[in-house]
Design a protein around this motif. Structure first.
Motif, short mmCIF file in Angstrom:
data_model
loop_
_atom_site.label_atom_id
_atom_site.label_comp_id
_atom_site.label_asym_id
_atom_site.label_seq_id
_atom_site.Cartn_x
_atom_site.Cartn_y
_atom_site.Cartn_z
N ASP A 1 0.81 -1.21 0.00
CA ASP A 1 0.00 0.00 0.00
C ASP A 1 0.85 1.27 0.00
OD1 ASP A 1 0.80 -0.91 2.56
OD2 ASP A 1 -0.55 0.54 3.51
N LEU A 2 2.16 1.14 0.30
CA LEU A 2 3.04 2.31 0.30
C LEU A 2 3.64 2.60 -1.07
CD1 LEU A 2 5.02 1.77 3.64
CD2 LEU A 2 3.07 3.28 3.24
N GLU A 3 3.53 1.66 -1.99
CA GLU A 3 4.14 1.84 -3.30
C GLU A 3 3.52 3.02 -4.04
OE1 GLU A 3 3.92 -1.85 -5.39
OE2 GLU A 3 5.27 -2.90 -4.01
N GLY A 4 4.39 3.86 -4.60
CA GLY A 4 3.95 5.04 -5.32
C GLY A 4 3.83 6.28 -4.45
N GLN A 5 3.97 6.12 -3.14
CA GLN A 5 3.85 7.27 -2.24
C GLN A 5 5.22 7.92 -2.01
OE1 GLN A 5 1.61 6.73 1.39
NE2 GLN A 5 0.41 5.03 0.52
N ILE A 6 5.17 9.18 -1.58
CA ILE A 6 6.38 9.91 -1.23
C ILE A 6 6.44 10.04 0.28
CG2 ILE A 6 7.60 12.10 -1.38
CD1 ILE A 6 6.53 12.48 -4.14
N LYS A 7 7.56 9.64 0.86
CA LYS A 7 7.74 9.67 2.30
C LYS A 7 9.06 10.36 2.64
CE LYS A 7 4.08 7.20 3.43
NZ LYS A 7 2.97 7.76 4.25
N VAL A 8 9.18 10.76 3.90
CA VAL A 8 10.45 11.29 4.41
C VAL A 8 11.26 10.11 4.92
CG1 VAL A 8 11.55 12.74 6.13
CG2 VAL A 8 9.48 13.53 4.99
N MET A 9 12.47 9.99 4.41
CA MET A 9 13.36 8.91 4.84
C MET A 9 14.45 9.48 5.74
SD MET A 9 15.66 6.35 2.50
CE MET A 9 16.87 5.24 3.23
N LYS A 10 14.58 8.89 6.91
CA LYS A 10 15.64 9.26 7.84
C LYS A 10 16.76 8.23 7.73
CE LYS A 10 16.44 9.69 12.85
NZ LYS A 10 15.78 9.62 14.19
N PHE A 11 17.99 8.70 7.57
CA PHE A 11 19.10 7.76 7.42
C PHE A 11 20.36 8.31 8.08
CE2 PHE A 11 18.68 10.45 3.69
CZ PHE A 11 19.96 10.91 3.45
N GLY A 12 21.31 7.40 8.28
CA GLY A 12 22.55 7.76 8.96
C GLY A 12 23.73 7.86 8.01
N TYR A 13 24.92 7.81 8.61
CA TYR A 13 26.13 8.11 7.83
C TYR A 13 26.44 7.04 6.78
CZ TYR A 13 28.92 4.65 10.37
OH TYR A 13 29.42 3.48 10.87
#
Length: 221
Positions: free
Chosen positions: A40-52
């Motif tokens: 159900d998330l496919e095609g959506q835009i989300k904020v991705m949090k990532f590290g180094y």
């Protein structure tokens, strides 16, 4: 502060320095192209949090050692990112994540966008309801946050004094309690004596030593 504790001769200070390690995090808007576990998330835009680690993979594409640089966030000639999360030492590990080898344009409703005005208009319409990335910008600390941080840092302010800080937490016993802890006195009446004779049975107060041993053992050094 971190290096003062890390370079201290006190083993306790070195252990406490682990609580002051720096950790950088980054945020980006991403389009979820494929997610077998959450269709159900496919095609959506989300904020991705990532590290180094993921940041290093992005930097490697932007400034490669040998190949041509790639602007991975380019909607027309960027690269899809394959996010693979595994467990290593009980923590999430992203070593297997990578960018795909070929450059591709982003797709909207299954159709790749074009580099003309129609494609740009489609992209703007697609991202207009995307999460606001500005919500994750740096903000100055509030007074409450600053006081909380300073309260935590005050525990690390004097390298070499960590043991003193711990041992000072227990208030010194009152004279009456000290006398009771040092010796137990039994009064026995002696015939012909005007006053009872005192017989002392000494028992050493080892509570302070036990508390210190428990503290050191609890550090798991």
């Amino acid at each position: 502060m971190f290096f003062k504790l890390r370079n201290s001769e006190s083993a306790v200070d070195k252990k406490m320095s682990e609580g002051l390690k720096r950790r950088e995090v980054f945020y980006a808007l991403v389009q979820i192209v494929k997610d077998p576990q959450n269709r159900d998330l496919e095609g959506q835009i989300k904020v991705m949090k990532f590290g180094y680690k993921i940041k290093a993979k992005i930097d490697e594409e932007l400034n490669p050692q040998f190949d041509e640089p790639t602007q991975v966030f380019d909607p027309f000639e960027g690269k899809n990112f394959e996010l693979v999360i595994s467990k290593k030492g009980g923590y999430p590990n992203y070593d297997s994540s990578k960018f795909q080898g070929s450059r591709t344009a982003m797709a909207i409703s299954g159709e790749s966008v074009t580099t003309d005005d129609a494609g740009r208009t489609a992209i703007l319409g697609y991202i207009k309801d995307a999460p606001e990335l500005g919500n994750f910008d740096y903000r100055p600390w509030t007074d409450e946050q600053r006081n909380k941080v300073m309260g935590v840092l005050s525990q690390f302010s004097n390298p070499g004094s960590s043991i003193d800080t711990v041992t000072r937490k227990q208030a010194a016993p009152s004279p009456a309690k000290s006398e009771k802890a040092a010796a137990s006195v039994t009064e026995t009446a002696v015939a012909g004596s005007a006053s009872p004779a005192a017989t002392e049975t000494k028992s050493e107060d080892s509570s302070k030593g036990d508390d210190f041993d428990d503290f050191i053992n609890g550090l798991d050094l």
